[in-house]
Structure formats: structure tokens, C-alpha cells
Scaffold this active site. Structure first.
Site, PDB file in Angstrom:
ATOM      1  N   THR A   1       6.263   7.045  13.712  1.00 20.94           N
ATOM      2  CA  THR A   1       6.634   6.572  14.942  1.00 20.94           C
ATOM      3  C   THR A   1       5.091   6.235  15.577  1.00 20.94           C
ATOM      4  OG1 THR A   1       8.774   7.183  15.298  1.00 20.94           O
ATOM      5  CG2 THR A   1       7.767   6.432  17.361  1.00 20.94           C
TER       6      THR A   1
ATOM      7  N   GLU B   1      10.290   0.730  10.082  1.00 20.98           N
ATOM      8  CA  GLU B   1      11.256   1.733  10.075  1.00 20.98           C
ATOM      9  C   GLU B   1      10.712   3.211  10.161  1.00 20.98           C
ATOM     10  OE1 GLU B   1      12.958   4.938   8.347  1.00 20.98           O
ATOM     11  OE2 GLU B   1      13.030   3.807   6.512  1.00 20.98           O
TER      12      GLU B   1
ATOM     13  N   GLY C   1       7.025   4.673   8.185  1.00 18.51           N
ATOM     14  CA  GLY C   1       6.135   5.838   8.453  1.00 18.51           C
ATOM     15  C   GLY C   1       6.599   6.415   9.708  1.00 18.51           C
TER      16      GLY C   1
ATOM     17  N   GLY D   1       3.576   3.655  13.729  1.00 16.93           N
ATOM     18  CA  GLY D   1       4.330   2.245  13.705  1.00 16.93           C
ATOM     19  C   GLY D   1       3.875   1.739  15.334  1.00 16.93           C
TER      20      GLY D   1
ATOM     21  N   GLU E   1      10.664  15.305  15.319  1.00 10.67           N
ATOM     22  CA  GLU E   1      10.917  15.212  13.825  1.00 10.67           C
ATOM     23  C   GLU E   1      10.152  16.242  13.216  1.00 10.67           C
ATOM     24  OE1 GLU E   1       9.708  11.628  12.031  1.00 10.67           O
ATOM     25  OE2 GLU E   1      11.370  11.420  10.747  1.00 10.67           O
TER      26      GLU E   1
ATOM     27  N   LYS F   1       0.631  -1.390   0.082  1.00 11.94           N
ATOM     28  CA  LYS F   1       0.091  -0.072   0.149  1.00 11.94           C
ATOM     29  C   LYS F   1       1.004   0.992  -0.127  1.00 11.94           C
ATOM     30  CE  LYS F   1      -1.725   2.722   3.041  1.00 11.94           C
ATOM     31  NZ  LYS F   1      -1.690   3.894   2.426  1.00 11.94           N
TER      32      LYS F   1
ATOM     33  N   CYS G   1      13.424  10.417   6.727  1.00 10.32           N
ATOM     34  CA  CYS G   1      13.562   9.998   8.134  1.00 10.32           C
ATOM     35  C   CYS G   1      14.909  10.256   8.748  1.00 10.32           C
ATOM     36  CB  CYS G   1      13.081   8.585   8.340  1.00 10.32           C
ATOM     37  SG  CYS G   1      12.280   7.733   7.104  1.00 10.32           S
TER      38      CYS G   1
HETATM   39  P1  ADP Z   1       3.892  10.181   7.645  1.00 11.97           P
HETATM   40  O1  ADP Z   1       3.588  10.886   8.769  1.00 11.97           O
HETATM   41  O2  ADP Z   1       5.073   9.776   7.088  1.00 11.97           O
HETATM   42  O3  ADP Z   1       2.585  10.541   6.484  1.00 11.97           O
HETATM   43  P2  ADP Z   1       2.403   7.843   8.513  1.00 11.97           P
HETATM   44  O4  ADP Z   1       2.673   6.892   9.420  1.00 11.97           O
HETATM   45  O5  ADP Z   1       0.910   8.557   8.757  1.00 11.97           O
HETATM   46  O6  ADP Z   1       3.362   8.756   7.974  1.00 11.97           O
HETATM   47  O7  ADP Z   1       2.116   7.201   6.974  1.00 11.97           O
HETATM   48  C1  ADP Z   1       2.798   6.343   6.529  1.00 11.97           C
HETATM   49  C2  ADP Z   1       1.961   5.185   5.656  1.00 11.97           C
HETATM   50  O8  ADP Z   1       1.276   4.547   6.945  1.00 11.97           O
HETATM   51  C3  ADP Z   1       1.023   5.577   4.586  1.00 11.97           C
HETATM   52  O9  ADP Z   1       1.004   4.800   3.661  1.00 11.97           O
HETATM   53  C4  ADP Z   1      -0.302   5.739   5.670  1.00 11.97           C
HETATM   54  O10 ADP Z   1      -1.418   5.743   4.747  1.00 11.97           O
HETATM   55  C5  ADP Z   1      -0.300   4.464   6.383  1.00 11.97           C
HETATM   56  N1  ADP Z   1      -0.996   4.337   7.565  1.00 11.97           N
HETATM   57  C6  ADP Z   1      -1.451   5.417   8.348  1.00 11.97           C
HETATM   58  N2  ADP Z   1      -2.465   5.176   9.303  1.00 11.97           N
HETATM   59  C7  ADP Z   1      -2.133   3.903   9.256  1.00 11.97           C
HETATM   60  C8  ADP Z   1      -2.638   2.702  10.314  1.00 11.97           C
HETATM   61  N3  ADP Z   1      -3.323   3.007  11.418  1.00 11.97           N
HETATM   62  N4  ADP Z   1      -2.196   1.623  10.084  1.00 11.97           N
HETATM   63  C9  ADP Z   1      -1.528   1.116   8.999  1.00 11.97           C
HETATM   64  N5  ADP Z   1      -1.303   2.052   7.895  1.00 11.97           N
HETATM   65  C10 ADP Z   1      -1.355   3.435   8.286  1.00 11.97           C
END
Ligand code: ADP
Length: 506
Positions: free
Chosen positions: A265, A285, A263, A268, A416, A211, A319
């Protein structure tokens, strides 16, 4: 003879000092270039993309679509499917079937042929991919052209090479693939992150549901087309678009054996909590707040280039960005002056222009986060310098910025920012530099600049970071493992270490 050498070198110095930008110069105007845009006319972006599931393009069962826009023009580029949990379920089923029927049974040398094919196609379509990456994500074309796309191809080449040699990767121990990998990636290196995830998974015999991030889905969808053309067995790679809910549906799907996430923290941690108690394997990561440490004896001009590459590269959407600069107190004033001068020569603007150094911020939301933290820095009493750039009327932009006089407790020194914002602090001894650099919840990367190799090694053993660059910054290679300590996550991507995230070793 010696006189003429002296004379000419004096001339060169004089000419250079005339050219040397000063504060009176406008940002980006030190050397005026004519516009040199990369033409997007031959690039085909479909008005709408479905989901790539089981080797076919399908309309989402959800019936929902969302737009992806160019952050530099706010123009709508395309519409993509918003995959529901049902769509994700279809994709995981397709991946399971492909795993059982084809991919887990195929010899490594055969898998390698497919992966090599993807790598070559990425090279052949490099120009188109670079343009789309810059349009959808806002990064300068010289970065997508020279960094993202070549490295993405390199990751497929590197892992294709491993596919038939895995018996040698784990010291003679038996190994087997994990099954279906659910992979979720962010928007900062859209195609490169897809390559980091897909290439090792396929090399090790796993199938994939990936995704991409909701703001940058296009190059992953172009990669799906490449995978289609490479005639991989249907379902070996599935690409589903959507936002957080789609990501959560993928991570939580009971038939996914391994989750790989890059993505924030916060997300994560959510995934880690959701997976607790299951048998799923997980690699994360996450964020970073890297320290770039500059000693007085460092080659300062070179260090300035590294600092600029460390924080203004990709608008700081990295990152492992060197977002904290720790400089030895005696070199502080000189380094700050040199950095300011260099910042005056950076060009901000059209990501498709080959002369652009600083592109657009990826989204309005991200711009809001950057502004909020910068305001917090000002309120906390740090002194701000922002390159006095002209901001284009449309799109999302933030000028290259740094703060001096910040303390370690300031938000700009701890959180960050994920934008082109550097926080400069000082130190007096190597021990103080180590203590300050490690004084963070993160531990992804760090940089050390000094004339003394021994000092680099000494610092590297004490710094709690997964990647440490010596007299350089933001250099990547598929054979070099990348990943973090502490709240920057766990697991490694790249190198032999990265393979072990996709196999069960007996
Ligand atoms: P950033 O702050 O870098 O946008 P995110 O962690 O919000 O990072 O997003 C990184 C990825 O995780 C994107 O593909 C986003 O759609 C996805 N994402 C956001 N929320 C969730 C969640 N609760 N579970 C799984 N994936 C998610």
C-alpha cells in the site's frame, strides 16, 4: 450385517484416534514420509540474464547487476540486470514502436494466436517453471506446480479467448487499446502476477513493459524466453529487472499510458501521488487484512482446512490471506484445538520436496518484518502459539503461528504481516462479525463459513471486500474479477471487468 458395519466403523475411529496427532508429537512428524524432492537437474538457469527489450537480450546500460538467491538455501541462483531509467526508456520506446507498427494494427484473431502460443508453452514447460518458482521464491513445489503455473497458463488461455471477441465485452460500445502499459509486480506469485498483467494487456491490443520483483525475477525471465520462442513481434512484451528505482522510472515514464501495480500500500500510494495530474490510467492491487469468519454451525473440519489454506498457503505471502480469524465465541475453543492439531501435521522445509506444506520466507527483509510484528503481538499481551518446528540451518523460515486473546487495536490485528501469522478473535452476532471484519483500512477479501447459504449471502452484501469466499478460501479463476476496496486499491483483474482496465471505451 449392521453389527459388522458398526464394528468396522468403531475400528476405523479407534485407529484414527491413535493416529490423531497430539501436542506430544513433533511438528510435521505425525506421518513420517521419506524425502521426495523434485529434481532440479534438468532445469537450466543461466548464470546471468540481461534485459529483454525489443525482442532481444541486452546488457543494461547501467552496467549494474544484482544476484537473486534461493531463500531456502541462500544459494545464489543467478545474476540479473539492474535496469536504470535509461534502460527503462529503451524498453518503453520499444513498446511504443511495437504498438504503432504491429500490435495495435493486428486483428484480434491474430493477437489471439500469439497469446494461445504463450499459454501452450507455459503448459509444456510447467515442470521447469514450477521448480524455478520454488527455488527463487521459496514456496512449496506443490503450490507452484498445482496453483501458480496452471493458473498462469489459464490466464493466457482465457484472455486469448477474449482477443477477438472484445466487441461483445463492452455492451456494444466502441473501444480502443490504451497504448503502452507499465506493469510492476511483487514477489508472492511471480509468474502468476506476470500472467495477470500481461495477458489482458495483450488481448486488448496494448504493448507491455513489465518489471518483476527484485527477489523473484527468474520466472518472468523464463516467460520472456517463451515469448521470444513464440515469435511475438519485437517489443510487444519487454521485461526489465531491477528494484524500486526501476519501478519508479517505469511508472513515471511520460510515454507510458497505463500503470498497473501490485504490491504494498505504501508504494501504491507513492505511485498514485506521482501520477496525479497526468492522463495515465492506473490500477492498484495493494495490501489486505482479510477476515475469515467462522460461525458455530460451519463444518469445522472443513473450515480448519480453509483457515490453513488461507494463512499458511504460500507462507502467508498472499495479499488476500485470511490473516484475521473471526470465530463465533461458542465455537472458539473447539476450533482452536482442531487448528492446533492440524498445524502439528504441517511439514516445513525444502520447497522442492513434494511433501512440504510450508516453504521458506521470501527474503531476510520480509522475515525481519514478520518477527517485528510477532514481537509486537506478544508485547501487546496476545497469546502466541507457534508450531514447534525444526528450522533448517540455512535460509529464511518462520513457523506457522497464531495469536489468541488479541484485541482489535493490536498491531497484529490491524497491520498486514505478509507471513504465516494468524490473529484469532471472537464475535457473538453476525452484526458484530461484520463490524469487526470491516474494521480495517483494507478491503481485498473475506471468507464466510456457515451451514446456511442465506447467511453467506447476507454477510457478503455487508462485507466491504472485493472478493468473498463462501465455505472455501483462496480459490482463483481467470474469469472471476479480483481487486480491492479502500486501501487495498482499485481496479479489477480477471473476468470481463479486468479487460476494461486496458481499453478506452467510447
Ligand atoms: P512488497 O512489500 O510486497 O515487497 P513493494 O511494494 O515493496 O511490495 O514491491 C512491489 C513491487 O514494486 C516490486 O517490484 C518493487 O520493486 C516495486 N517498487 C518498490 N518501490 C517502488 C516505487 N517507488 N515505484 C515503483 N515500484 C516500486
Amino acid at each position: 450385517m449392521s453389527q459388522s458395519i458398526t464394528k468396522s466403523s468403531t475400528d476405523v475411529t479407534a485407529a484414527a484416534s491413535e493416529r490423531r496427532p497430539s501436542a506430544a508429537l513433533e511438528f510435521g512428524q505425525a506421518w513420517d514420509y521419506a524425502p521426495a524432492p523434485e529434481a532440479p537437474d534438468h532445469v537450466r538457469i543461466d548464470p546471468r540474464y540481461g534485459l529483454f527489450i525489443g525482442g532481444r537480450w541486452v546488457t543494461p546500460r547501467s552496467g549494474r547487476w544484482f544476484q537473486t538467491i534461493s531463500p531456502s538455501t541462500e544459494q545464489v541462483l543467478s545474476e540479473v540486470a539492474d535496469a536504470s531509467a535509461q534502460d527503462v526508456d529503451d524498453a518503453v520506446r520499444a513498446a511504443r514502436e511495437a504498438y504503432d507498427k504491429y500490435w495495435s494494427k493486428m486483428k484480434g484473431s491474430e493477437r489471439a494466436k500469439y497469446i494461445f502460443r504463450i499459454a501452450r508453452a507455459l503448459q509444456e514447460k510447467a515442470r521447469e517453471l514450477a521448480i524455478v518458482e520454488s527455488m527463487d521464491g521459496g514456496k512449496p513445489i506443490k503450490e507452484s506446480r498445482d496453483v501458480d503455473i496452471p493458473l498462469a497458463a489459464a490466464h493466457f488461455f482465457y484472455h486469448a479467448g477474449w482477443a477477438d471477441k472484445l466487441d461483445y465485452a463492452f455492451h456494444g460500445r466502441r473501444w480502443r487499446p490504451l497504448g503502452v502499459a507499465g506493469q510492476i509486480i511483487p514477489w508472492n506469485f511471480p509468474l502468476l502476477m506476470a500472467a495477470w498483467k500481461i495477458a489482458p494487456a495483450l488481448a486488448c491490443g496494448n504493448t507491455v513493459v513489465l518489471k518483476p520483483a527484485e527477489t523473484t525475477p527468474l520466472t518472468a525471465l523464463l516467460l520472456a524466453k517463451i515469448i521470444e520462442e513464440a515469435e511475438l513481434p519485437p517489443g510487444v512484451v519487454n521485461i526489465v529487472t531491477g528494484a524500486g528505482e526501476t519501478g519508479a522510472a517505469l511508472a513515471n515514464h511520460p510515454d507510458v499510458d497505463k500503470v498497473a501495480f501490485t504490491g504494498s500500500t505504501d508504494v501504491g500510494k507513492k505511485i498514485q501521488r506521482a501520477l496525479a495530474g497526468t492522463t495515465k490510467r492506473l490500477t492498484l492491487e495493494l495490501g489486505g487484512k482479510a477476515a475469515n469468519i467462522v460461525f458455530e454451525d460451519a463444518p469445522l473440519d472443513q473450515a480448519v482446512e480453509g483457515i490453513v489454506a488461507g494463512i499458511y498457503f504460500n507462507q502467508g505471502h498472499v495479499c488476500c490471506a485470511g490473516s484475521r480469524l473471526l470465530v463465533e465465541e461458542s465455537a472458539h475453543d473447539l476450533l482452536v484445538r482442531k487448528l492446533k492439531d492440524r498445524m502439528m501435521t504441517l511439514r516445513l522445509g525444502d520447497p522442492l520436496d513434494k511433501n512440504t506444506d510450508v516453504g521458506a520466507i521470501n527474503s531476510k527483509m520480509q522475515l525481519g518484518k514478520i518477527r517485528e510484528l510477532v514481537e509486537a503481538g506478544e508485547k501487546e499481551g496476545a497469546e502466541r502459539f507457534s508450531a514447534p518446528t525444526k528450522i533448517p540451518e540455512k535460509g529464511f523460515w518462520f513457523p506457522p503461528t497464531f495469536f489468541t486473546g488479541a484485541s482489535q487495536s493490536c498491531r497484529i490485528a490491524r497491520e498486514e504481516i505478509f507471513g504465516p501469522v494468524l490473529t484469532i478473535m471472537t464475535f457473538r452476532t453476525p452484526d458484530e462479525a461484520i463490524e469487526k471484519a470491516n474494521n480495517t483500512m483494507y478491503g481485498l477479501s473475506a471468507g464466510v463459513w456457515t451451514d446456511k447459504g442465506a447467511k453467506i449471502f447476507h454477510m457478503a452484501t455487508k462485507l466491504k471486500a472485493g472478493v468473498i469466499w463462501g465455505n472455501t478460501y483462496n480459490k482463483f479463476d481467470p474469469s472471476s474479477p479480483f481487486g480491492g476496496f479502500k486501501e487495498s486499491g482499485f481496479g479489477r483483474e480477471g473476468g470481463r471487468q479486468g479487460l476494461s482496465a486496458y481499453v478506452e471505451v467510447e
